[in-house]
Scaffold this motif. Structure first.
Motif, mmCIF file in Angstrom:
data_model
loop_
_atom_site.group_PDB
_atom_site.id
_atom_site.type_symbol
_atom_site.label_atom_id
_atom_site.label_comp_id
_atom_site.label_asym_id
_atom_site.label_seq_id
_atom_site.Cartn_x
_atom_site.Cartn_y
_atom_site.Cartn_z
ATOM 1 N N ILE A 24 47.713 61.923 46.973
ATOM 2 C CA ILE A 24 49.271 60.698 47.627
ATOM 3 C C ILE A 24 48.121 60.179 48.562
ATOM 4 N N HIS A 25 47.149 59.188 48.157
ATOM 5 C CA HIS A 25 46.586 58.853 48.972
ATOM 6 C C HIS A 25 45.654 57.569 48.310
ATOM 7 N N SER A 26 45.300 56.716 48.930
ATOM 8 C CA SER A 26 45.198 55.196 48.340
ATOM 9 C C SER A 26 43.293 55.964 48.460
ATOM 10 N N THR A 27 42.699 56.385 48.585
ATOM 11 C CA THR A 27 41.031 56.584 48.358
ATOM 12 C C THR A 27 40.930 57.753 47.060
ATOM 13 N N THR A 28 42.376 57.869 46.710
ATOM 14 C CA THR A 28 42.049 59.452 45.328
ATOM 15 C C THR A 28 42.978 58.348 44.339
ATOM 16 N N TRP A 29 43.969 58.141 44.473
ATOM 17 C CA TRP A 29 44.893 57.193 43.017
ATOM 18 C C TRP A 29 44.204 56.357 42.608
ATOM 19 N N GLU A 30 44.343 56.616 41.587
ATOM 20 C CA GLU A 30 43.881 55.717 40.060
ATOM 21 C C GLU A 30 45.065 55.205 38.972
ATOM 22 N N TRP A 31 45.865 54.116 39.022
ATOM 23 C CA TRP A 31 46.752 53.832 38.170
ATOM 24 C C TRP A 31 46.698 54.316 36.988
ATOM 25 N N ASP A 32 48.226 53.510 36.648
ATOM 26 C CA ASP A 32 48.041 53.276 35.075
ATOM 27 C C ASP A 32 48.263 52.180 35.115
ATOM 28 N N PHE A 33 47.137 50.993 35.354
ATOM 29 C CA PHE A 33 47.071 50.303 35.141
ATOM 30 C C PHE A 33 45.752 49.300 34.332
ATOM 31 N N LEU A 34 45.984 48.779 33.679
ATOM 32 C CA LEU A 34 44.141 48.517 33.345
ATOM 33 C C LEU A 34 42.970 47.969 34.673
ATOM 34 N N THR A 35 43.199 47.361 35.872
ATOM 35 C CA THR A 35 42.447 46.864 36.955
ATOM 36 C C THR A 35 41.779 48.327 37.305
ATOM 37 N N PRO A 36 40.574 48.409 37.440
ATOM 38 C CA PRO A 36 40.238 50.641 38.479
ATOM 39 C C PRO A 36 40.432 49.563 40.238
ATOM 40 N N ALA A 37 41.090 50.963 40.082
ATOM 41 C CA ALA A 37 42.190 50.835 42.113
ATOM 42 C C ALA A 37 41.019 49.788 42.940
ATOM 43 N N ASP A 38 39.748 50.265 42.583
ATOM 44 C CA ASP A 38 39.423 50.024 43.615
ATOM 45 C C ASP A 38 38.127 48.421 44.558
ATOM 46 N N SER A 39 38.715 47.864 42.689
ATOM 47 C CA SER A 39 38.389 46.532 42.263
ATOM 48 C C SER A 39 39.771 45.490 43.023
ATOM 49 N N TRP A 40 41.177 46.568 42.950
ATOM 50 C CA TRP A 40 42.355 45.626 43.145
ATOM 51 C C TRP A 40 42.111 45.830 44.548
ATOM 52 N N LYS A 41 42.044 46.939 44.989
ATOM 53 C CA LYS A 41 41.965 46.687 46.556
ATOM 54 C C LYS A 41 41.115 45.737 47.351
ATOM 55 N N HIS A 42 40.592 45.488 46.271
ATOM 56 C CA HIS A 42 39.269 44.427 47.376
ATOM 57 C C HIS A 42 40.134 42.734 47.398
ATOM 58 N N THR A 43 40.344 42.410 45.825
ATOM 59 C CA THR A 43 41.228 41.279 45.933
ATOM 60 C C THR A 43 42.396 41.436 46.351
ATOM 61 N N HIS A 44 43.312 42.547 46.175
ATOM 62 C CA HIS A 44 44.267 41.934 46.859
ATOM 63 C C HIS A 44 44.542 42.236 48.509
ATOM 64 N N ASN A 45 44.194 43.453 48.385
ATOM 65 C CA ASN A 45 44.556 44.176 49.985
ATOM 66 C C ASN A 45 43.842 43.391 50.381
ATOM 67 N N HIS A 46 42.604 43.149 50.590
ATOM 68 C CA HIS A 46 41.360 42.052 51.501
ATOM 69 C C HIS A 46 42.210 40.940 51.378
ATOM 70 N N LEU A 47 41.780 40.973 50.187
ATOM 71 C CA LEU A 47 41.583 38.708 50.429
ATOM 72 C C LEU A 47 42.504 38.015 50.204
ATOM 73 N N HIS A 48 43.528 38.781 49.322
ATOM 74 C CA HIS A 48 45.245 38.440 48.839
ATOM 75 C C HIS A 48 45.991 38.556 50.622
ATOM 76 N N HIS A 49 46.415 39.102 51.307
ATOM 77 C CA HIS A 49 47.049 39.527 52.139
ATOM 78 C C HIS A 49 46.259 39.020 53.669
ATOM 79 N N THR A 50 44.808 38.895 53.890
ATOM 80 C CA THR A 50 43.788 38.539 54.797
ATOM 81 C C THR A 50 45.000 36.798 54.733
#
Length: 356
Positions: free
Chosen positions: A105-131
């Motif tokens: 249950i960790h952000s580095t290992t979880w891969e979700w049931d969603f089309l976008t690969p987790a690593d790509s989403w973390k960059h655009t969402h967690n970094h760009l959008h939230h900053t």
């Protein structure tokens, strides 16, 4: 239409916003210090429920030649996919549960049931959008590069059709987000290399093949005589999840009273000023436990943007405190019933479809 805590505009920084930021820091520190077994039990329970719903949905769709089984299976699978996407995937990938030290249950290992690969989403969402929340020209989530949501964004004739393509986006939202996360426009702007783009296209292709093979080939084949209704059930479940995710996310940032900002506004921004921007650039909606659970607790979008790495089950607890501090310091706090936020959001989409 939207309910807000109205007050005079807040005084200018730095001292006032520093004090406000320090009060929010104390709220955060209290929650961090109090995280423990109950929180861990919560997220493990949600995972168990989600997996049970998915298993039930898959089994029902395996005999979905029977109409009641089709309706039950599709409903169970849509609910499971919604929980996985909103309360689990989104929040685990934010790192909200990393403190447990559980590698499953960790952000580095979880891969979700969603089309976008987790690593790509973390960059655009967690970094760009939230900053850069709601900063025109910096937050690409402000209209996802296809919608004009602020008068500071240049108008083009194609925006006349944005109510139409915003509506068409909803049932295929995961595909829209996956393409958006490629940041193909960044290549033309010189902010990203062609090789990086090609690598991300390859990653998205691999993920898309896995997702489509699972939902549209493997499970329908396993259903034998029920293959076609099973396929339609999976398509419907994914579509319903997409429409709900689109609704929650658009209502979190695009109601009329939510502010946008310029790059000058964030020049030399302090932590307290960052908090103020996060609050003014987000919107909550009101509802009960089940509504918030299915929304991934993003009905508390303001609290999520103020504390993006706190466990989602704590947002309901801190929301009154955040709202109280906004009242104390005269900061508008945009909230209201979901239907009002939804109407307000579409009003904004329509308003900025035309010049001005």
């Amino acid at each position: 239409m939207t309910s807000t805590v109205e007050a005079a505009p807040p005084p200018k920084p730095p001292s006032w916003t520093d004090e406000f930021g320090a009060e929010l820091d104390r709220v955060r520190a209290e929650v961090v210090a109090g995280r423990g077994a109950e929180d861990a039990h919560y997220i493990r329970t949600v995972i168990a429920v989600q997996r049970g719903l998915e298993a039930g949905g898959r089994l029902a769709l395996a005999v979905s030649l029977l109409p009641p089984a089709w309706f039950a299976g599709t409903a169970l699978l849509a609910t499971a996919k919604t929980l996985e996407n909103m309360e689990l995937g989104h929040n685990i990938l934010h790192g909200q549960w990393d403190w447990m030290g559980d590698p499953a249950i960790h952000s580095t290992t979880w891969e979700w049931d969603f089309l976008t690969p987790a690593d790509s989403w973390k960059h655009t969402h967690n970094h760009l959008h939230h900053t850069y929340t709601n900063v025109v020209g910096r937050d690409r989530d402000l209209g996802y590069t296809i919608l004009r949501m602020s008068p500071e964004q240049p108008w083009r004739p194609v925006h006349l059709l944005q109510p139409l393509y915003a509506a068409l986006l909803a049932p295929v939202f995961e595909w829209g987000i996956a393409l958006y996360d490629l940041e193909a426009d960044a290549v033309a702007g010189g902010r990203k290399s062609v090789w990086s783009l090609l690598g991300e296209i390859a990653g998205l292709t691999r993920k898309a093949v896995r997702q489509c093979a699972k939902d549209y080939v493997l499970f329908p084949l396993l259903a034998g005589p029920s293959a076609l209704p099973c396929l339609l059930g999976n398509l419907t479940a994914n579509g319903l999840r997409n429409v709900w995710a689109h609704t929650v996310i658009f209502c979190g940032h695009f109601p009329t009273d939510v502010r946008t900002f310029t790059e000058d506004d964030i020049e030399g921004e302090s932590r307290g000023q960052w908090y103020v921007r996060q609050i003014q650039g987000s919107a909550d909606f009101e509802g009960g436990f089940l509504l918030h659970l299915l929304a991934g607790n993003l009905g508390h979008q303001i609290e999520h943007h103020v504390f993006p790495d706190l466990p989602s089950n704590r947002y309901a607890e801190v929301a009154p405190r955040v709202r109280g501090l906004c009242e104390k310091y005269g900061i508008p706090y945009v909230t209201g019933p979901l239907w009002r936020q939804y109407v307000s959001m579409w009003g904004r989409v329509a308003r900025h479809a035309v010049p001005g």
